[in-house]
Design a protein around this motif. Structure first.
Motif, PDB file in Angstrom:
ATOM      1  N   LEU A   1       0.888  -1.084   0.087  1.00 27.90           N
ATOM      2  CA  LEU A   1       0.022   0.129  -0.138  1.00 27.90           C
ATOM      3  C   LEU A   1       0.906   1.183  -0.068  1.00 27.90           C
ATOM      4  O   LEU A   1       1.892   1.247   0.487  1.00 27.90           O
ATOM      5  N   THR A   2       0.143   2.364  -0.756  1.00 26.52           N
ATOM      6  CA  THR A   2       0.907   3.567  -0.416  1.00 26.52           C
ATOM      7  C   THR A   2       0.260   4.480   0.296  1.00 26.52           C
ATOM      8  O   THR A   2      -0.974   4.620   0.175  1.00 26.52           O
ATOM      9  N   PHE A   3       1.234   4.830   1.363  1.00 26.74           N
ATOM     10  CA  PHE A   3       0.205   5.776   2.520  1.00 26.74           C
ATOM     11  C   PHE A   3       0.479   7.333   2.140  1.00 26.74           C
ATOM     12  O   PHE A   3       1.514   7.595   1.690  1.00 26.74           O
ATOM     13  N   THR A   4      -0.636   8.020   2.454  1.00 28.24           N
ATOM     14  CA  THR A   4      -0.577   9.577   2.152  1.00 28.24           C
ATOM     15  C   THR A   4      -1.135  10.089   3.379  1.00 28.24           C
ATOM     16  O   THR A   4      -1.977   9.589   4.099  1.00 28.24           O
ATOM     17  N   VAL A   5      -0.454  11.298   3.841  1.00 30.32           N
ATOM     18  CA  VAL A   5      -0.838  12.028   5.122  1.00 30.32           C
ATOM     19  C   VAL A   5      -1.601  13.170   4.515  1.00 30.32           C
ATOM     20  O   VAL A   5      -1.309  13.881   3.593  1.00 30.32           O
ATOM     21  N   ASP A   6      -2.583  13.495   5.016  1.00 30.82           N
ATOM     22  CA  ASP A   6      -3.444  14.724   4.730  1.00 30.82           C
ATOM     23  C   ASP A   6      -3.807  14.693   3.342  1.00 30.82           C
ATOM     24  O   ASP A   6      -3.455  15.926   2.540  1.00 30.82           O
ATOM     25  N   PRO A   7      -4.198  13.837   2.577  1.00 28.72           N
ATOM     26  CA  PRO A   7      -4.500  13.751   1.240  1.00 28.72           C
ATOM     27  C   PRO A   7      -5.668  14.872   1.113  1.00 28.72           C
ATOM     28  O   PRO A   7      -6.543  15.036   1.864  1.00 28.72           O
ATOM     29  N   VAL A   8      -5.739  15.120  -0.461  1.00 28.96           N
ATOM     30  CA  VAL A   8      -6.786  16.106  -0.656  1.00 28.96           C
ATOM     31  C   VAL A   8      -8.042  15.069  -0.544  1.00 28.96           C
ATOM     32  O   VAL A   8      -8.146  14.116  -1.212  1.00 28.96           O
ATOM     33  N   VAL A   9      -9.143  15.571  -0.037  1.00 29.73           N
ATOM     34  CA  VAL A   9     -10.489  15.114  -0.121  1.00 29.73           C
ATOM     35  C   VAL A   9     -11.408  15.328  -1.172  1.00 29.73           C
ATOM     36  O   VAL A   9     -11.741  16.254  -1.152  1.00 29.73           O
ATOM     37  N   ASP A  10     -11.567  14.342  -1.975  1.00 34.45           N
ATOM     38  CA  ASP A  10     -12.466  14.483  -3.008  1.00 34.45           C
ATOM     39  C   ASP A  10     -13.485  13.506  -2.708  1.00 34.45           C
ATOM     40  O   ASP A  10     -13.489  12.516  -1.855  1.00 34.45           O
ATOM     41  N   PRO A  11     -14.484  13.531  -3.708  1.00 37.78           N
ATOM     42  CA  PRO A  11     -15.713  12.591  -3.576  1.00 37.78           C
ATOM     43  C   PRO A  11     -15.090  10.954  -3.607  1.00 37.78           C
ATOM     44  O   PRO A  11     -15.576  10.170  -2.823  1.00 37.78           O
ATOM     45  N   ALA A  12     -14.082  10.717  -4.424  1.00 33.47           N
ATOM     46  CA  ALA A  12     -13.743   9.388  -4.547  1.00 33.47           C
ATOM     47  C   ALA A  12     -13.014   8.901  -3.220  1.00 33.47           C
ATOM     48  O   ALA A  12     -13.257   7.761  -2.896  1.00 33.47           O
ATOM     49  N   LEU A  13     -12.141   9.787  -2.449  1.00 33.16           N
ATOM     50  CA  LEU A  13     -11.491   9.608  -1.261  1.00 33.16           C
ATOM     51  C   LEU A  13     -12.684   9.370  -0.131  1.00 33.16           C
ATOM     52  O   LEU A  13     -12.623   8.306   0.489  1.00 33.16           O
TER      53      LEU A  13
ATOM     54  N   HIS B   1     -15.987  13.596  10.625  1.00 34.48           N
ATOM     55  CA  HIS B   1     -14.500  13.409  10.678  1.00 34.48           C
ATOM     56  C   HIS B   1     -13.855  14.401   9.876  1.00 34.48           C
ATOM     57  O   HIS B   1     -13.034  14.898   9.947  1.00 34.48           O
ATOM     58  N   LEU B   2     -14.777  14.738   8.608  1.00 34.37           N
ATOM     59  CA  LEU B   2     -14.304  15.728   7.638  1.00 34.37           C
ATOM     60  C   LEU B   2     -14.280  17.075   8.158  1.00 34.37           C
ATOM     61  O   LEU B   2     -13.396  17.777   7.911  1.00 34.37           O
ATOM     62  N   VAL B   3     -15.293  17.419   8.934  1.00 34.66           N
ATOM     63  CA  VAL B   3     -15.376  18.812   9.674  1.00 34.66           C
ATOM     64  C   VAL B   3     -14.136  18.869  10.412  1.00 34.66           C
ATOM     65  O   VAL B   3     -13.505  19.649  10.495  1.00 34.66           O
ATOM     66  N   ALA B   4     -13.795  17.872  11.451  1.00 38.66           N
ATOM     67  CA  ALA B   4     -12.653  18.132  12.180  1.00 38.66           C
ATOM     68  C   ALA B   4     -11.216  18.259  11.357  1.00 38.66           C
ATOM     69  O   ALA B   4     -10.327  19.094  11.712  1.00 38.66           O
ATOM     70  N   MET B   5     -11.312  17.394  10.219  1.00 42.46           N
ATOM     71  CA  MET B   5     -10.112  17.692   9.360  1.00 42.46           C
ATOM     72  C   MET B   5     -10.046  19.066   8.701  1.00 42.46           C
ATOM     73  O   MET B   5      -8.927  19.667   8.845  1.00 42.46           O
ATOM     74  N   ALA B   6     -11.133  19.557   8.477  1.00 44.19           N
ATOM     75  CA  ALA B   6     -11.206  21.018   7.811  1.00 44.19           C
ATOM     76  C   ALA B   6     -10.946  22.042   8.845  1.00 44.19           C
ATOM     77  O   ALA B   6     -10.104  23.115   8.354  1.00 44.19           O
ATOM     78  N   GLU B   7     -11.212  21.762  10.279  1.00 43.36           N
ATOM     79  CA  GLU B   7     -11.016  22.741  11.105  1.00 43.36           C
ATOM     80  C   GLU B   7      -9.617  22.542  11.808  1.00 43.36           C
ATOM     81  O   GLU B   7      -8.980  23.241  12.676  1.00 43.36           O
ATOM     82  N   GLY B   8      -8.486  21.605  11.170  1.00 39.32           N
ATOM     83  CA  GLY B   8      -7.206  21.366  11.594  1.00 39.32           C
ATOM     84  C   GLY B   8      -7.121  20.640  12.918  1.00 39.32           C
ATOM     85  O   GLY B   8      -6.156  20.666  13.189  1.00 39.32           O
ATOM     86  N   ARG B   9      -8.321  19.817  13.379  1.00 36.29           N
ATOM     87  CA  ARG B   9      -8.307  19.258  14.532  1.00 36.29           C
ATOM     88  C   ARG B   9      -7.818  17.735  14.427  1.00 36.29           C
ATOM     89  O   ARG B   9      -7.552  17.067  15.365  1.00 36.29           O
ATOM     90  N   HIS B  10      -8.011  17.256  13.055  1.00 33.84           N
ATOM     91  CA  HIS B  10      -7.615  16.006  12.796  1.00 33.84           C
ATOM     92  C   HIS B  10      -7.027  15.679  11.403  1.00 33.84           C
ATOM     93  O   HIS B  10      -6.968  16.349  10.642  1.00 33.84           O
TER      94      HIS B  10
END
Length: 174
Positions: free
Chosen positions: A3-15, A51-60
């Motif tokens: 597997l290829t791991f990415t940290v903080d990937p761009v969150v698009d509909p596919a992801l 989870h997405l909201v927490a990511m957008a707010e920089g908490r996760h």
């Protein structure tokens, strides 16, 4: 499978939908990721939004593992600790590996990627996580270097009459 791991990937509909699909599959295979089978993707989506909201707010932060075809096969969220006396550690939660890959090293690779992501954060010295007792998860996390530091008896009610311990584990990063 690698597997290829990415940290903080761009969150698009596919992801987003890839994580929802993985979360549904893991839950329905008996995984301890906040739900009890049976669940549908529609059951998972509201929690994904949180989870997405927490990511957008920089908490996760998000660590995601994809296969060669780009399909989401593993992920973990890291929650930054907002309490000013506890910013030196993060929580790992909603740790998931495709059931088809379990026992093949993908989980260990995910935990290594999560630890690397945590190490890259200023001042973070440890990762804490909790897991549901009765499934042997603490043995997997111990094999990844985590130590059991606490246990709350019967804290998780998987079903009426099926109470499980919450097991708290810690990984020092130095």
């Amino acid at each position: 499978m690698s597997l290829t791991f990415t940290v903080d990937p761009v969150v698009d509909p596919a992801l987003r939908e890839g994580i929802v699909e993985l979360w549904t599959d893991v839950s329905n295979a008996g995984g301890a990721v906040g739900f009890v089978a049976p669940v549908t993707q529609d059951d998972i989506r509201p929690e994904m939004v949180k989870h997405l909201v927490a990511m957008a707010e920089g908490r996760h932060r998000l660590v995601v593992g994809r296969d060669a075809d780009g399909r989401v096969r593993a992920c973990a969220f890291l929650a930054l600790n907002a309490h000013r006396l506890m910013t030196h550690w993060v929580w790992a939660y909603t740790v998931m590996v495709d059931p088809a890959l379990q026992g093949r090293g993908a989980g260990r690779a995910l935990m290594e990627a999560a630890a690397d992501a945590a190490r890259s954060l200023d001042g973070v010295e440890a990762i804490r996580l909790s897991c549901r007792g009765g499934l042997g998860l603490e043995h997997f996390y111990a094999a990844c270097g985590y130590k059991e530091v606490g246990r709350i008896p019967d804290a998780i009610r998987a079903a009426p009459g099926d109470d499980r311990d919450e097991i708290i584990m810690l990984l020092p990063l130095h």
